[in-house]
Write a protein that holds these residues in place. Structure first.
Motif, mmCIF file in Angstrom:
data_model
loop_
_atom_site.group_PDB
_atom_site.id
_atom_site.type_symbol
_atom_site.label_atom_id
_atom_site.label_comp_id
_atom_site.label_asym_id
_atom_site.label_seq_id
_atom_site.Cartn_x
_atom_site.Cartn_y
_atom_site.Cartn_z
ATOM 1 N N ARG A 1 6.501 10.335 17.561
ATOM 2 C CA ARG A 1 7.035 11.740 16.708
ATOM 3 C C ARG A 1 8.229 11.085 15.842
ATOM 4 O O ARG A 1 9.026 10.559 16.219
ATOM 5 C CB ARG A 1 7.466 12.601 17.887
ATOM 6 N N GLY A 2 8.152 11.937 14.683
ATOM 7 C CA GLY A 2 9.170 11.537 13.681
ATOM 8 C C GLY A 2 9.235 10.317 13.006
ATOM 9 O O GLY A 2 10.184 10.022 12.522
ATOM 10 N N SER A 3 8.200 9.443 13.226
ATOM 11 C CA SER A 3 8.525 8.067 12.641
ATOM 12 C C SER A 3 7.193 8.209 11.556
ATOM 13 O O SER A 3 6.545 9.071 11.226
ATOM 14 C CB SER A 3 8.017 7.082 13.602
ATOM 15 N N ILE A 4 7.369 6.938 10.651
ATOM 16 C CA ILE A 4 6.553 6.775 9.740
ATOM 17 C C ILE A 4 5.704 5.340 9.974
ATOM 18 O O ILE A 4 6.236 4.494 10.279
ATOM 19 C CB ILE A 4 7.405 6.508 8.199
ATOM 20 N N PHE A 5 4.492 5.565 10.134
ATOM 21 C CA PHE A 5 3.429 4.775 10.305
ATOM 22 C C PHE A 5 2.765 4.177 9.205
ATOM 23 O O PHE A 5 2.105 5.131 8.589
ATOM 24 C CB PHE A 5 2.749 4.965 11.546
ATOM 25 N N ALA A 6 2.697 3.051 9.059
ATOM 26 C CA ALA A 6 1.940 2.501 7.829
ATOM 27 C C ALA A 6 0.756 1.876 8.178
ATOM 28 O O ALA A 6 0.586 0.731 9.201
ATOM 29 C CB ALA A 6 2.623 1.690 6.638
ATOM 30 N N LEU A 7 -0.435 2.201 7.614
ATOM 31 C CA LEU A 7 -1.592 1.583 8.062
ATOM 32 C C LEU A 7 -2.236 0.764 6.798
ATOM 33 O O LEU A 7 -2.478 1.360 5.517
ATOM 34 C CB LEU A 7 -2.904 2.610 8.335
ATOM 35 N N LEU A 8 -2.120 -0.479 6.903
ATOM 36 C CA LEU A 8 -2.234 -1.435 5.920
ATOM 37 C C LEU A 8 -3.697 -2.043 5.764
ATOM 38 O O LEU A 8 -4.091 -2.246 6.719
ATOM 39 C CB LEU A 8 -1.367 -2.396 5.949
ATOM 40 N N GLY A 9 -4.442 -1.980 4.555
ATOM 41 C CA GLY A 9 -5.556 -2.697 4.711
ATOM 42 C C GLY A 9 -6.091 -2.928 3.281
ATOM 43 O O GLY A 9 -5.415 -2.060 2.315
ATOM 44 N N SER A 10 -6.859 -3.715 3.063
ATOM 45 C CA SER A 10 -7.536 -4.008 1.622
ATOM 46 C C SER A 10 -8.456 -3.071 1.301
ATOM 47 O O SER A 10 -8.910 -2.096 2.290
ATOM 48 C CB SER A 10 -8.264 -5.336 1.630
ATOM 49 N N ASN A 11 -9.194 -2.899 0.180
ATOM 50 C CA ASN A 11 -9.983 -2.011 -0.464
ATOM 51 C C ASN A 11 -11.169 -1.981 0.587
ATOM 52 O O ASN A 11 -11.653 -3.127 0.804
ATOM 53 C CB ASN A 11 -10.538 -2.343 -1.896
ATOM 54 N N GLY A 12 -11.653 -1.022 1.069
ATOM 55 C CA GLY A 12 -12.824 -0.924 1.872
ATOM 56 C C GLY A 12 -12.404 -1.293 3.388
ATOM 57 O O GLY A 12 -13.518 -1.380 4.219
ATOM 58 N N ALA A 13 -11.345 -1.364 3.722
ATOM 59 C CA ALA A 13 -10.837 -1.826 5.274
ATOM 60 C C ALA A 13 -11.105 -0.662 6.229
ATOM 61 O O ALA A 13 -11.518 -1.069 7.364
ATOM 62 C CB ALA A 13 -9.643 -2.331 5.287
ATOM 63 N N GLY A 14 -11.125 0.350 5.719
ATOM 64 C CA GLY A 14 -11.446 1.497 6.478
ATOM 65 C C GLY A 14 -10.343 2.646 6.834
ATOM 66 O O GLY A 14 -10.229 3.356 7.631
ATOM 67 N N LYS A 15 -9.269 2.471 6.019
ATOM 68 C CA LYS A 15 -8.025 3.370 6.198
ATOM 69 C C LYS A 15 -8.453 4.743 5.865
ATOM 70 O O LYS A 15 -8.195 5.474 6.656
ATOM 71 C CB LYS A 15 -6.994 3.001 4.829
ATOM 72 N N THR A 16 -9.182 5.366 4.984
ATOM 73 C CA THR A 16 -9.382 6.492 4.754
ATOM 74 C C THR A 16 -10.550 6.929 5.805
ATOM 75 O O THR A 16 -10.281 8.075 6.324
ATOM 76 C CB THR A 16 -10.303 6.783 3.073
ATOM 77 N N THR A 17 -11.230 6.246 6.156
ATOM 78 C CA THR A 17 -11.971 6.507 7.355
ATOM 79 C C THR A 17 -11.308 6.998 8.500
ATOM 80 O O THR A 17 -11.511 7.935 9.199
ATOM 81 C CB THR A 17 -13.154 5.325 7.691
ATOM 82 N N VAL A 18 -10.253 6.317 9.100
ATOM 83 C CA VAL A 18 -9.305 6.858 10.022
ATOM 84 C C VAL A 18 -8.807 7.997 9.733
ATOM 85 O O VAL A 18 -8.777 8.845 10.576
ATOM 86 C CB VAL A 18 -8.228 5.343 10.302
ATOM 87 N N VAL A 19 -8.127 8.238 8.675
ATOM 88 C CA VAL A 19 -7.503 9.313 8.222
ATOM 89 C C VAL A 19 -8.486 10.565 8.349
ATOM 90 O O VAL A 19 -8.258 11.576 8.806
ATOM 91 C CB VAL A 19 -6.914 9.138 6.782
ATOM 92 N N THR B 1 6.075 13.912 11.379
ATOM 93 C CA THR B 1 5.649 12.379 11.702
ATOM 94 C C THR B 1 4.573 12.022 10.407
ATOM 95 O O THR B 1 3.753 12.976 9.915
ATOM 96 C CB THR B 1 4.642 12.549 13.208
ATOM 97 N N VAL B 2 4.645 10.871 10.029
ATOM 98 C CA VAL B 2 4.053 10.702 8.904
ATOM 99 C C VAL B 2 3.007 9.386 9.074
ATOM 100 O O VAL B 2 3.524 8.179 9.466
ATOM 101 C CB VAL B 2 5.073 10.297 7.675
ATOM 102 N N LEU B 3 1.930 9.579 8.812
ATOM 103 C CA LEU B 3 0.905 8.451 8.687
ATOM 104 C C LEU B 3 0.501 8.228 7.359
ATOM 105 O O LEU B 3 -0.036 8.992 6.752
ATOM 106 C CB LEU B 3 -0.284 8.552 9.677
ATOM 107 N N LEU B 4 0.916 6.945 6.810
ATOM 108 C CA LEU B 4 0.367 6.591 5.524
ATOM 109 C C LEU B 4 -0.376 5.590 5.509
ATOM 110 O O LEU B 4 -0.386 4.656 6.324
ATOM 111 C CB LEU B 4 1.579 6.715 4.445
ATOM 112 N N THR B 5 -1.327 5.505 4.373
ATOM 113 C CA THR B 5 -2.249 4.441 4.283
ATOM 114 C C THR B 5 -1.644 3.559 3.046
ATOM 115 O O THR B 5 -1.116 4.390 2.072
ATOM 116 C CB THR B 5 -3.767 4.482 4.305
ATOM 117 N N THR B 6 -1.783 2.444 2.929
ATOM 118 C CA THR B 6 -1.449 1.675 1.685
ATOM 119 C C THR B 6 -2.107 0.329 1.578
ATOM 120 O O THR B 6 -2.403 -0.276 2.640
ATOM 121 C CB THR B 6 0.128 1.559 1.489
#
Ligand SMILES: Nc1ncnc2c1ncn2[C@@H]1O[C@H](COP(=O)(O)OP(=O)(O)OP(=O)(O)O)[C@@H](O)[C@H]1O
Ligand SMILES: [Mg+2]
Length: 248
Positions: A26-44, A182-187
């Motif tokens: 809670r209250g943290s920033i979590f970054a999901l890192l991955g190349s194009n097509g890794a599946g980040k948007t799919t997780v989101v 709480t922030v989950l961001l992909t990049t």
């Protein structure tokens, strides 16, 4: 606040997620890192109930994404990879529209407060069609804050932005977390994860291959050999100095 266990997802024959696990405090920033097509948007998309997983489970704000989707949707907001602002409306109208759709009192005041918070007050009366990429992104994030959701998903919030606009978005994200969101961001930008995230996870070939704080990730490699080199400014340093903004 977010908990993901053994998540799997395929599109036809393409296995995109092959057992993804992570937790976000809670209250943290979590970054999901991955190349194009890794599946980040799919997780989101799975976490925001837009897509169902083939196997595994995920919870957001204590609610299961599969069986309590409506409760999950009340707890989150999603800023997608592509800005979802209406070009024909002004910035203020976009914000007031979302406030009205969320049945909130005084949409005009909500809009004005957010314009101020995202430094868009002067542009608030102009059609979004005239906004720069950074302004659209800020407006998009502002729209997703209406109703104060405890969890926000930002899918590649700064892709395509110039260095100054990226820093403005980073500042907005830091402020969100400081207020307890709480922030989950992909990049796909390593420096973005480095600048913003409390924890960083790398999604690769369908799994999280590492997950930790920046310090922990850096310890995965042997300590750097001491070398004496002249420190050259990076191009980003030069750009930011010339256009008059320092990195922090
Ligand atoms: N609806 C779909 N049907 C078929 N394949 C899909 C679908 N959505 C995504 N994929 C494929 O799944 C893989 C993962 O896509 P995803 O959008 O989750 O990646 P990503 O990490 O967000 O990539 P990017 O950094 O480019 O946004 C890609 O190979 C993509 O082509
Ligand atoms: Mg994506």
């Amino acid at each position: 606040m977010i908990s993901v266990r053994a998540l799997e997802k395929s599109y036809q024959d393409l296995k995109v997620l092959r057992g993804v696990d992570f937790e976000v405090a809670r209250g943290s920033i979590f970054a999901l890192l991955g190349s194009n097509g890794a599946g980040k948007t799919t997780v989101v998309r799975i976490l925001s109930t837009l897509l169902t997983a083939d196997a595994g489970s995920a919870g957001v704000n204590g609610f299961d994404v599969a069986t309590q989707a409506a409760r999950v949707r009340e707890s989150i907001s999603l800023t997608g990879q592509f800005a979802a602002v209406d070009e024909i409306l002004t910035g203020r109208e976009n914000l007031a529209l979302v406030a009205r759709l969320r049945h909130l009192k005084d949409p005009g005041k909500i809009a004005d407060d957010l314009l101020e918070r995202f430094s868009l007050t002067d542009a608030g009366g102009r059609r979004v069609a005239t906004y720069s990429g950074g302004m659209r992104r800020r407006l998009d994030i502002a729209m997703s804050l209406i109703g104060d959701p405890p969890v926000i998903f930002l899918d590649e919030p700064t892709t395509g932005l110039d260095p100054e606009a990226r820093i403005e978005v980073w500042q907005a994200v830091r402020e969100l977390a400081a207020r307890g969101t709480t922030v989950l961001l992909t990049t796909q930008y390593l420096d973005e994860a480095e600048q913003l995230a409390d924890r960083i996870a790398i999604l690769h070939e369908g799994r999280i291959i590492v997950n930790g704080t920046l310090t922990e990730l850096k310890q995965l490699l042997p300590p750097a050999k001491v070398e004496y080199v002249e420190k050259q400014p990076t191009l980003e340093d030069v750009f930011l100095t010339l256009v008059g903004k320092d990195k922090r």
